[in-house]
Scaffold this active site. Sequence first.
Site, short mmCIF file in Angstrom:
data_model
loop_
_atom_site.label_atom_id
_atom_site.label_comp_id
_atom_site.label_asym_id
_atom_site.label_seq_id
_atom_site.Cartn_x
_atom_site.Cartn_y
_atom_site.Cartn_z
N ASP A 184 36.99 45.36 31.50
CA ASP A 184 38.08 44.97 32.39
C ASP A 184 38.71 43.70 31.85
OD1 ASP A 184 39.72 44.16 34.43
OD2 ASP A 184 38.21 44.35 36.01
N ASP B 267 43.90 44.24 48.01
CA ASP B 267 42.73 43.40 48.26
C ASP B 267 42.42 43.36 49.75
OD1 ASP B 267 42.71 42.78 45.57
OD2 ASP B 267 43.63 40.80 45.82
N GLU C 230 38.55 36.86 49.88
CA GLU C 230 38.67 38.21 49.33
C GLU C 230 37.29 38.84 49.21
OE1 GLU C 230 39.35 40.30 45.06
OE2 GLU C 230 40.72 38.64 45.51
N GLN D 213 28.58 42.44 42.27
CA GLN D 213 29.32 43.26 43.21
C GLN D 213 28.85 44.71 43.14
OE1 GLN D 213 33.34 42.48 41.81
NE2 GLN D 213 33.43 44.41 40.71
N SER E 186 38.55 44.07 45.84
CA SER E 186 39.78 44.48 45.15
C SER E 186 39.59 45.94 44.78
CB SER E 186 39.99 43.62 43.90
OG SER E 186 41.15 44.03 43.22
N ARG F 42 31.64 35.36 34.12
CA ARG F 42 33.04 35.02 33.92
C ARG F 42 33.12 33.53 33.57
NH1 ARG F 42 35.98 38.59 38.72
NH2 ARG F 42 35.25 40.63 37.97
#
Length: 335
Positions: free
Chosen positions: A56, A236, A249, A125, A252, A110
């Site tokens: 991604d 989202d 959030e 997630q 997504s 990340r």
Amino acid sequence: MKLIIPENYDPRLSVRETQEAIKYIRDTFQKELGKEMNLERISAPLFVDKNSGLNDNLNGVERPVQFDLAGIPGQTMEVVHSLAKWKRMALYEYGFQPGEGLYTNMNAIRRDEDFDNLHSCYVDQWDWEKVITREDRNLDTLKDTVRTIFKIIKHMEHEVWYKYPNAVKHLPEDITFITSQELEDRYPHHTPKERENLITKEFGCVFLMKIGDQLKGGKPHDGRAPDYDDWQLNGDILFWFEHLNCALEISSMGIRVDETSLAEQLKKAGCEDRSQLPYHKMLLNGELPCTIGGGIGQSRLCMLLLDRAHVGEVQASIWPDEMREICRKNKIFLL
């Protein structure tokens, strides 16, 4: 370092009680998710071959963690940012049919994330993906799926309340749908993030749709990679979060690109070179199934349901020493 300290903050549960609650939420939610959406749990990779096109690209500027393997010389591996494209390939290779889907535990690094109450360099997630028919690539399918996920989250509120009545956060009764263009029209003089906060504070829970394409104001609401979500069929899920006075959030998600929308979005993003990657070639040739999918933040969900002020209270990660010390003095105990 950005850090918000709520006044008179009280986590209500000890660190060990919190760990117990985290396990309960994760175990219970994934069972409900699989049952309500007809998803099977499968194993997923921590890293993929850089040249496969499966990673991604997020907003296109984040740097993946890269390394080589002694057993496969000359190739570079990347720790996944998410499994948005890998899941669709798995559905194809494993022979899933329309109405069937999968979910998996996704863990990522990340490295370019900022440190604050909501963001961590470690991402965990539930990544999920489901096969749909070409006729089901529409807003009704998207909205029905969003309502199902919202219903599962609301069910989790009741489950957590039963076990931890003093710690649970009470959630709104319904979810409101709005597009990014409608949001810009409503708040033309605010930034995208300010718009999200304003609309979510008003309604409690919002599904903000159609993210990635350019708005009338000349810019997209937010960046989206051009090669997984269809920018006209995504969005989202946002919850209002009082502790931080902002929208949180949780997910997504979206209906994925088909041959036409992939070609259009690659051109708009200036990424037409990706059409030569193996994954993209298969998609443009119509070999992959139509799917809908997304990610649901595990730590974010625990943070929401347990009403915690910092994501580090519900996940073990790396934080600056100064942040740890300030949090500790204010009853925010980072794992």
